[in-house]
Write a protein that holds these residues in place. Structure first.
Motif, mmCIF file in Angstrom:
data_model
loop_
_atom_site.group_PDB
_atom_site.id
_atom_site.type_symbol
_atom_site.label_atom_id
_atom_site.label_comp_id
_atom_site.label_asym_id
_atom_site.label_seq_id
_atom_site.Cartn_x
_atom_site.Cartn_y
_atom_site.Cartn_z
ATOM 1 N N MET A 1 0.762 -1.224 0.079
ATOM 2 C CA MET A 1 0.012 -0.076 0.050
ATOM 3 C C MET A 1 0.943 1.254 0.017
ATOM 4 O O MET A 1 0.477 2.269 -0.575
ATOM 5 C CB MET A 1 -0.973 0.071 1.188
ATOM 6 C CG MET A 1 -1.809 1.339 1.439
ATOM 7 S SD MET A 1 -2.602 1.277 2.954
ATOM 8 C CE MET A 1 -3.244 2.810 3.045
ATOM 9 N N GLY A 2 2.152 1.111 0.452
ATOM 10 C CA GLY A 2 2.748 2.263 0.956
ATOM 11 C C GLY A 2 3.122 2.985 -0.196
ATOM 12 O O GLY A 2 2.748 4.287 -0.495
ATOM 13 N N CYS A 3 3.529 2.409 -1.299
ATOM 14 C CA CYS A 3 4.046 3.077 -2.540
ATOM 15 C C CYS A 3 2.685 3.753 -3.382
ATOM 16 O O CYS A 3 2.825 4.736 -3.686
ATOM 17 C CB CYS A 3 4.628 2.094 -3.638
ATOM 18 S SG CYS A 3 5.323 3.029 -4.940
ATOM 19 N N LEU B 1 -0.965 10.817 -2.365
ATOM 20 C CA LEU B 1 -0.398 11.759 -1.451
ATOM 21 C C LEU B 1 0.094 12.801 -2.194
ATOM 22 O O LEU B 1 0.033 13.917 -2.218
ATOM 23 C CB LEU B 1 0.276 11.513 -0.256
ATOM 24 C CG LEU B 1 -0.265 10.801 0.678
ATOM 25 C CD1 LEU B 1 0.463 10.305 2.102
ATOM 26 C CD2 LEU B 1 -1.491 11.404 1.522
ATOM 27 N N THR B 2 1.117 12.344 -3.333
ATOM 28 C CA THR B 2 1.911 13.086 -4.287
ATOM 29 C C THR B 2 0.987 13.938 -5.192
ATOM 30 O O THR B 2 1.115 15.138 -5.432
ATOM 31 C CB THR B 2 2.718 12.254 -5.058
ATOM 32 O OG1 THR B 2 3.547 11.603 -4.063
ATOM 33 C CG2 THR B 2 3.533 13.247 -5.826
ATOM 34 N N GLU C 1 2.797 14.617 2.364
ATOM 35 C CA GLU C 1 3.477 14.459 1.090
ATOM 36 C C GLU C 1 4.672 13.639 1.242
ATOM 37 O O GLU C 1 5.512 14.258 2.100
ATOM 38 C CB GLU C 1 3.440 15.731 0.342
ATOM 39 C CG GLU C 1 3.896 15.363 -1.086
ATOM 40 C CD GLU C 1 4.052 16.806 -2.096
ATOM 41 O OE1 GLU C 1 4.238 16.583 -3.135
ATOM 42 O OE2 GLU C 1 3.551 17.672 -1.536
ATOM 43 N N PRO C 2 5.158 12.438 0.627
ATOM 44 C CA PRO C 2 6.061 11.740 0.910
ATOM 45 C C PRO C 2 7.504 12.651 0.881
ATOM 46 O O PRO C 2 8.306 12.358 1.653
ATOM 47 C CB PRO C 2 6.214 10.800 -0.277
ATOM 48 C CG PRO C 2 4.834 10.483 -0.626
ATOM 49 C CD PRO C 2 4.215 11.810 -0.420
ATOM 50 N N LYS C 3 7.668 13.701 -0.037
ATOM 51 C CA LYS C 3 8.987 14.262 -0.280
ATOM 52 C C LYS C 3 9.204 15.240 1.070
ATOM 53 O O LYS C 3 10.500 15.612 1.166
ATOM 54 C CB LYS C 3 8.896 14.835 -1.634
ATOM 55 C CG LYS C 3 8.076 16.075 -1.749
ATOM 56 C CD LYS C 3 8.254 16.627 -3.231
ATOM 57 C CE LYS C 3 7.238 18.006 -3.290
ATOM 58 N NZ LYS C 3 7.300 18.628 -4.604
#
Length: 560
Positions: free
Chosen positions: A1-3, A9-10, A204-206
């Motif tokens: 699910m993470g990716c 979210l991105t 957001e991941p970044k």
């Protein structure tokens, strides 16, 4: 699910919806200092002297006593008064009332409840009794939020904490004050780490790791504010009351916060997760895929990562366990962190790190109080020292990763505390400098610890894992005063040696953890273990291939 969820979210980006969660957790950190550091301003050690007794103040005797002609006074810890009989024989009697030095504080818990002499231990209890509540609140935090969601448990906890703080400010009974401190100790982990977890899960991941560091800056500003307020308000009740008022502003955030969509997906509540994501898209001014496509994606995510058959069996077992009792259910919920090798390794290393960090952080703070520094200025300086730990280290951490930065931080801290016993007595400034260097680096590692823990523990046990690690830190919080005040009196160098050894052990243990820089978050323990198993197999296969290549190559002599 993470990716796949990180891809959503991105698409959402970072906008008003995310910033609301960041504001909430920042405010939560800002509220901590009055709760964490009450001693210097609410129950400080005070100079005191016995009040002169009445001429015939003693009962159970017919022998008259007179006031001693030269009333015995000392600068500190005056606990007895010398009386004499008509025959001139001296007799020492315990004091029952004192005059306090109010030149610094108008009123304190120490002076109001006479926490001196035989009762001085109660002043220490007041400062540390909240740890008893934390021992309950840390594991309870994980269980409540993994079961009931990321939003409601911390929301209820912060409202109760605000009420408890106001009541504590005005209660006239010292035992009740201690009870309220225990209750606050239960509530603080629930709302602080609950809002921290949801803020990370919607980030957001970044920007996730950067936000994980920056949201702790309000804690440093809270420490500075706490020292400033104490300088302006010298009456302990009004001081704590004013310091509690920002909690009202915190409560105003609650109606606008949504449940974590990650948690909703893990629980199979896809419709609610879609509504949250659609609201986020409106607030951030972006467009997401159609509703039906999002639901299909969520089903695919849950199927791929969690394994529906295993999850169904697990739910059935948990249901049966629930019938046996809440205690057995709690044990089963926690034992998942130790059942399989990868999650067990992460849990044990994070527990050691948490214990090490709290021991060194608190130990350096307590040891720093022996220096001849203005109490208010010292508190402000302590907050200022933490700001670089929460800000300027971010570019370095993003470049070199979490694991390497953590190891370096532990090593620098170990060197600084190991060096303190070798400083000559006439170089106090060097002792303070080394202590502050150690404190800055241990504060840096502390922030890396919180952000890394979110990235290391899968979603289904994330709050549980963080809570167990924090439970270990509470044990360190209990041990630290004994390390400083008991062992340090016997051997002045021993606390530095203990803290240095802990730093080295934590640095070595950290080498066992995987790097989480730019890696997607795992949602289940099954996914974590499977991914690690696949990586080990690929690594083993690569090693075998290299051996075969070497065997096929002719010897150097044949090549000539």
């Amino acid at each position: 699910m993470g990716c796949k969820f990180d891809e959503i979210l991105t698409q959402l980006g970072t906008g008003r919806w995310n910033l609301l969660y960041f504001a909430a957790i920042s405010h939560a950190f800002f509220l901590i200092p009055p709760y964490a550091f009450p001693g210097p301003f609410l129950s400080p050690p005070l100079d005191h002297t016995c009040k002169e007794p009445a001429p015939f103040g003693h009962n159970n005797t017919n022998t008259p006593r007179e006031r001693v002609s030269s009333f015995n006074k000392t600068d500190r810890d005056e606990c007895v008064v010398e009386l004499r009989t008509d025959e001139g024989e001296p007799e020492f009697v315990k004091c029952t009332a004192w005059d306090y030095d109010n030149s610094t504080f108008t009123s304190t818990i120490t002076s109001e409840f006479n926490l001196v002499c035989d009762q001085s231990f109660e002043r220490v209890i007041f400062q540390s009794i909240n740890t008893l509540g934390s021992l309950v609140g840390d594991p309870l935090c994980g269980l409540l939020q993994d079961k009931y969601g990321r939003r409601y448990p911390p929301a209820v906890a912060v409202v109760l904490y605000f009420v408890v703080s106001l009541v504590l400010s005005w209660t006239p009974y010292f035992p009740f004050i201690n009870i309220l401190r225990i209750i606050a100790g239960i509530l603080v982990p629930i709302f602080v780490f609950g809002f921290f977890t949801i803020a990370m899960e919607v980030c957001e991941p970044k920007y996730r790791f950067m936000v994980g560091i920056l949201v702790a800056n309000p804690f440093a500003f809270g420490v500075i504010t706490w020292g400033g307020l104490a300088y302006l308000i010298r009456e302990w009740r009004w001081l704590f009351f004013v310091a509690s008022l920002p909690g009202a502003l915190f409560i105003s955030f609650i109606p606008f916060l949504d449940e974590s969509p990650r948690w909703l997906i893990v629980k199979g509540r896809f419709d609610e997760a879609v509504k949250v994501l659609e609201k986020a898209a409106r607030w951030n001014g972006v467009t997401l895929p159609p509703r039906e496509e999002l639901i299909e994606l969520m089903k695919e995510i849950l199927t791929e990562e969690s394994g529906n058959e295993k999850k169904a069996k697990k739910d059935e077992v948990v249901t049966q366990i629930d019938r046996l009792g809440w205690i057995i259910s709690m044990f089963d919920a926690i034992s998942i962190l130790f059942r399989t090798p990868e999650i067990r390794k992460i849990t044990l290393v994070m527990c050691l790190s948490a214990l090490t960090l709290i021991c060194i952080y608190t130990g350096l703070s307590i040891a720093g109080m022996i220096f001849d520094v203005n109490t208010f200025l010292y508190m402000v300086l302590m907050g200022i020292m933490e700001i670089p730990a929460y800000t300027v280290t971010i570019p370095v951490i993003e470049k070199f990763g979490r694991r390497t930065s953590t190891i370096v931080g532990y090593c620098v801290c170990a060197v600084s505390v190991f060096a303190i016993p070798f400083v000559p007595n006439d170089m106090g400034w060097l002792t303070i400098t080394l202590a502050m260097i150690g404190k800055m680096f241990v504060s840096t590692v502390f922030q890396i610890f919180f952000a890394s823990s979110v990235e290391l523990f899968p979603t289904e046990v994330r709050v549980r894992g963080i809570s167990i690690a924090l439970f270990a830190s509470r044990i360190g919080l209990i041990l630290t005063p004994y390390i400083i005040d008991t062992l340090g009196i016997i051997y002045y160098w021993l606390p530095s040696v203990i803290f240095g050894i802990l730093s080295v052990m934590a640095a070595l243990a950290t080498t066992l953890l995987p790097e989480t820089l730019n890696r997607p978050l795992y949602e289940t323990v099954h996914a974590l273990e499977w991914d690690r198993k696949m990586k080990n197999q690929r690594s083993h296969s690569t090693s075998k291939e290299e051996e075969l290549v070497q065997l096929r190559q002719p010897p150097a002599a044949d090549m000539r």
